[in-house]
Design an enzyme around this catalytic site. Structure first.
Site, PDB file in Angstrom:
ATOM      1  N   MET A  11     110.363 -82.687 -16.094  1.00 41.61           N
ATOM      2  CA  MET A  11     110.163 -81.182 -16.681  1.00 41.61           C
ATOM      3  C   MET A  11     109.722 -80.177 -15.901  1.00 41.61           C
ATOM      4  O   MET A  11     108.847 -80.358 -15.244  1.00 41.61           O
ATOM      5  CB  MET A  11     109.785 -81.349 -17.935  1.00 41.61           C
ATOM      6  CG  MET A  11     110.469 -82.558 -18.601  1.00 41.61           C
ATOM      7  SD  MET A  11     112.229 -82.357 -19.392  1.00 41.61           S
ATOM      8  CE  MET A  11     112.005 -80.953 -20.454  1.00 41.61           C
ATOM      9  N   SER A  13     110.880 -78.581 -13.188  1.00 36.42           N
ATOM     10  CA  SER A  13     110.666 -78.249 -11.881  1.00 36.42           C
ATOM     11  C   SER A  13     111.769 -77.477 -11.182  1.00 36.42           C
ATOM     12  O   SER A  13     111.996 -77.531  -9.897  1.00 36.42           O
ATOM     13  CB  SER A  13     110.814 -79.821 -10.998  1.00 36.42           C
ATOM     14  OG  SER A  13     111.942 -80.410 -11.593  1.00 36.42           O
ATOM     15  N   SER A  16     117.673 -76.479 -13.281  1.00 37.51           N
ATOM     16  CA  SER A  16     118.533 -76.006 -13.664  1.00 37.51           C
ATOM     17  C   SER A  16     118.807 -74.608 -13.138  1.00 37.51           C
ATOM     18  O   SER A  16     119.877 -74.035 -12.872  1.00 37.51           O
ATOM     19  CB  SER A  16     118.485 -75.575 -15.251  1.00 37.51           C
ATOM     20  OG  SER A  16     118.534 -76.716 -15.899  1.00 37.51           O
ATOM     21  N   GLU A  86     121.376 -81.878 -15.824  1.00 40.28           N
ATOM     22  CA  GLU A  86     121.215 -83.051 -16.694  1.00 40.28           C
ATOM     23  C   GLU A  86     121.719 -84.463 -16.353  1.00 40.28           C
ATOM     24  O   GLU A  86     122.435 -85.080 -17.158  1.00 40.28           O
ATOM     25  CB  GLU A  86     121.423 -82.637 -18.259  1.00 40.28           C
ATOM     26  CG  GLU A  86     120.870 -81.338 -18.504  1.00 40.28           C
ATOM     27  CD  GLU A  86     119.300 -81.301 -18.811  1.00 40.28           C
ATOM     28  OE1 GLU A  86     118.723 -82.530 -18.864  1.00 40.28           O
ATOM     29  OE2 GLU A  86     118.810 -80.173 -18.742  1.00 40.28           O
ATOM     30  N   CYS A 146      96.462 -80.288 -14.761  1.00 44.86           N
ATOM     31  CA  CYS A 146      95.584 -80.059 -13.145  1.00 44.86           C
ATOM     32  C   CYS A 146      96.372 -79.548 -12.504  1.00 44.86           C
ATOM     33  O   CYS A 146      97.654 -79.299 -12.495  1.00 44.86           O
ATOM     34  CB  CYS A 146      94.984 -81.633 -12.981  1.00 44.86           C
ATOM     35  SG  CYS A 146      96.344 -82.944 -12.546  1.00 44.86           S
ATOM     36  N   GLY A 171     114.583 -81.698 -25.799  1.00 43.12           N
ATOM     37  CA  GLY A 171     113.732 -80.580 -26.040  1.00 43.12           C
ATOM     38  C   GLY A 171     112.999 -80.098 -24.796  1.00 43.12           C
ATOM     39  O   GLY A 171     113.545 -80.499 -23.514  1.00 43.12           O
ATOM     40  N   CYS A 180     100.987 -85.616 -14.222  1.00 43.78           N
ATOM     41  CA  CYS A 180     100.701 -86.386 -13.167  1.00 43.78           C
ATOM     42  C   CYS A 180     100.415 -88.011 -13.633  1.00 43.78           C
ATOM     43  O   CYS A 180     100.413 -88.056 -15.011  1.00 43.78           O
ATOM     44  CB  CYS A 180      99.235 -86.265 -12.303  1.00 43.78           C
ATOM     45  SG  CYS A 180      98.021 -86.051 -13.281  1.00 43.78           S
TER      46      CYS A 180
END
Length: 197
Positions: A11, A13, A16, A86, A146, A171, A180
């Site tokens: 998510m 990254s 889109s 998607e 992190c 969502g 990570c």
């Protein structure tokens, strides 16, 4: 020669926004593109590719009974490129149809999506894209907690991590964090809750 690309990432990254950028680059050169997205994702309406930074664009929604090959052939068999957002929500037949677009129509297909779900299992579309794609590329982002590379998606509900439930729950930042491996299994949120308890 056309190829089937699978560009995956956790998510947030930039998948889109990358689709919107690629479409813009083709169209700026007067080359037509076909943009598809899952009919399941309705966060901003069905058939909308939407980035977190606010850019949006209409796309043709893909449903279970959609035949991607027939759709491309009927829409524009001379398109310069097919872009799929998607793509984790694709079914096996969709991926095979996308491969047929590449092989029979000689149109490159670029599919963008998550690789794994919040249980750290492959989505159906991702599984078959990993099997059938000519090129597989990771889109990187950093962990919510992190500076390490995020490789998993942590589902959250009322501030708590969720590891069970239905695979698909639409969502964004309110429900999923890119994390990570360490913070997937041990999110700092849980540590703070245990201290308060």
């Amino acid at each position: 020669m056309a190829q089937l690309f699978f560009r995956y990432g956790a998510m947030n990254s930039g998948k889109s926004i990358e689709i919107l950028k690629v479409a813009h680059n083709y169209e700026e050169q007067n080359k037509s593109v076909i943009i598809l997205t899952s009919g399941i994702d309705n966060r901003d309406g069905v058939g909308i590719v939407s980035s977190r930074i606010g850019l949006k664009r209409e796309a043709t929604p893909i449903f279970s009974d959609t035949n991607i090959y027939e759709l491309v052939e009927a829409t524009n068999p001379d398109a310069a490129c097919v872009l799929i957002d998607e793509s984790q929500f694709l079914e096996r037949h969709h991926v095979i149809e996308a491969a047929k677009v590449v092989d029979d129509l000689n149109i490159p297909v670029m599919a963008f999506g998550l690789k794994n779900d919040f249980k750290n299992e492959l989505f159906e579309g991702s599984k078959y894209l990993l099997l059938f794609a000519n090129k597989i590329e990771e889109m990187k982002t950093i962990c919510w907690f992190c500076r390490k590379k995020a490789i998993m998606n942590l589902r959250m509900n009322n501030g708590l991590p969720v590891y069970t439930g239905e695979q698909i729950q639409i969502g964004g930042n309110e429900a999923y964090y890119p994390v990570c491996r360490k913070h997937y299994f041990n999110p700092p949120i849980q540590e703070e809750i245990e201290k308060e308890g």
